[in-house]
Structure formats: structure tokens, C-alpha cells
Design a protein around this motif. Structure first.
Motif, PDB file in Angstrom:
ATOM      1  N   LEU A 166       0.828  -1.204   0.000  1.00 18.39           N
ATOM      2  CA  LEU A 166       0.000   0.000   0.000  1.00 18.39           C
ATOM      3  C   LEU A 166       0.863   1.254   0.000  1.00 18.39           C
ATOM      4  CD1 LEU A 166      -2.689  -0.974   2.631  1.00 18.39           C
ATOM      5  CD2 LEU A 166      -2.921  -0.954   0.143  1.00 18.39           C
ATOM      6  N   GLU A 203      -1.117  11.172   1.577  1.00 21.38           N
ATOM      7  CA  GLU A 203      -1.719  11.015   0.255  1.00 21.38           C
ATOM      8  C   GLU A 203      -2.492   9.703   0.156  1.00 21.38           C
ATOM      9  OE1 GLU A 203      -3.020  11.864  -3.461  1.00 21.38           O
ATOM     10  OE2 GLU A 203      -2.079  13.196  -2.008  1.00 21.38           O
ATOM     11  N   ALA A 204      -1.923   8.620   0.675  1.00 20.47           N
ATOM     12  CA  ALA A 204      -2.610   7.326   0.647  1.00 20.47           C
ATOM     13  C   ALA A 204      -3.896   7.372   1.471  1.00 20.47           C
ATOM     14  CB  ALA A 204      -1.686   6.225   1.169  1.00 20.47           C
ATOM     15  N   LEU A 205      -3.852   8.030   2.618  1.00 19.55           N
ATOM     16  CA  LEU A 205      -5.041   8.146   3.458  1.00 19.55           C
ATOM     17  C   LEU A 205      -6.092   9.041   2.811  1.00 19.55           C
ATOM     18  CD1 LEU A 205      -3.366   8.391   6.958  1.00 19.55           C
ATOM     19  CD2 LEU A 205      -4.748   6.497   6.084  1.00 19.55           C
ATOM     20  N   ARG A 206      -5.664  10.109   2.140  1.00 15.15           N
ATOM     21  CA  ARG A 206      -6.614  10.972   1.422  1.00 15.15           C
ATOM     22  C   ARG A 206      -7.336  10.184   0.336  1.00 15.15           C
ATOM     23  NH1 ARG A 206      -2.553  15.318   1.687  1.00 15.15           N
ATOM     24  NH2 ARG A 206      -3.325  16.759   3.232  1.00 15.15           N
ATOM     25  N   LYS A 207      -6.571   9.399  -0.425  1.00 14.91           N
ATOM     26  CA  LYS A 207      -7.160   8.601  -1.503  1.00 14.91           C
ATOM     27  C   LYS A 207      -8.165   7.597  -0.954  1.00 14.91           C
ATOM     28  CE  LYS A 207      -3.450   8.881  -4.889  1.00 14.91           C
ATOM     29  NZ  LYS A 207      -2.375   8.154  -5.576  1.00 14.91           N
ATOM     30  N   ALA A 208      -7.899   7.079   0.238  1.00 16.98           N
ATOM     31  CA  ALA A 208      -8.795   6.109   0.871  1.00 16.98           C
ATOM     32  C   ALA A 208      -9.934   6.792   1.627  1.00 16.98           C
ATOM     33  CB  ALA A 208      -8.007   5.212   1.830  1.00 16.98           C
ATOM     34  N   GLY A 209      -9.886   8.115   1.711  1.00 20.85           N
ATOM     35  CA  GLY A 209     -10.921   8.851   2.449  1.00 20.85           C
ATOM     36  C   GLY A 209     -10.872   8.613   3.937  1.00 20.85           C
ATOM     37  N   ARG A 210      -9.698   8.336   4.453  1.00 22.21           N
ATOM     38  CA  ARG A 210      -9.550   7.983   5.864  1.00 22.21           C
ATOM     39  C   ARG A 210      -8.575   8.914   6.579  1.00 22.21           C
ATOM     40  NH1 ARG A 210     -12.542   3.861   7.911  1.00 22.21           N
ATOM     41  NH2 ARG A 210     -10.790   3.456   9.243  1.00 22.21           N
TER      42      ARG A 210
END
Length: 66
Positions: free
Chosen positions: A6, A52-59
Motif C-alpha cells: 500500500l 496522500e494514501a489516506l486521502r485517496k482512501a478517504g480515511r
């Protein structure tokens, strides 16, 4: 089945452990800590990737400056 990771980190395990060791050697009353510049850059780049990964996941819920 293993998929792709991830998140790929810039910080090596050695850098991570060195940063923790440096923190452990610092007095609790110190306002500053001297660390390896490249290790700091890697931690900051990892943090940016994580956000960025959390933004993409909406979390994500980033704290506002106080």
C-alpha cells in the motif's frame, strides 16, 4: 496471495532505529534534537506519502494548527 504494498517507505529500518536511539539519548527538557538530515528528509517524505494514501482512501483527519 500477496499484492503490491500500500505504501513504499523511503526511510530504512536503520534510519528509523537511529532516529529512535537519538531521541532516547536526548534529555526530556531539550527543545531541539540533532538528527541526520537525510533521515529527516526520508521521514518527511514518508509522512507525505502516508497522508496522500489516506486521502485517496478517504480515511484522514489532519489536526488544525493551534
Amino acid at each position: 496471495m500477496t499484492g503490491r504494498p500500500l505504501l513504499q517507505l523511503y526511510t530504512t529500518l536503520a534510519e528509523f532505529e537511529d532516529l529512535h536511539a537519538r531521541h532516547d539519548r536526548t534529555r526530556s527538557t531539550s527543545k531541539t534534537v540533532t538528527v541526520d538530515r537525510q533521515a529527516l528528509i526520508h521521514i518527511l517524505m514518508d509522512h507525505a506519502r502516508m497522508l496522500e494514501a489516506l486521502r485517496k482512501a478517504g480515511r484522514i483527519d489532519v489536526a488544525e494548527p493551534s
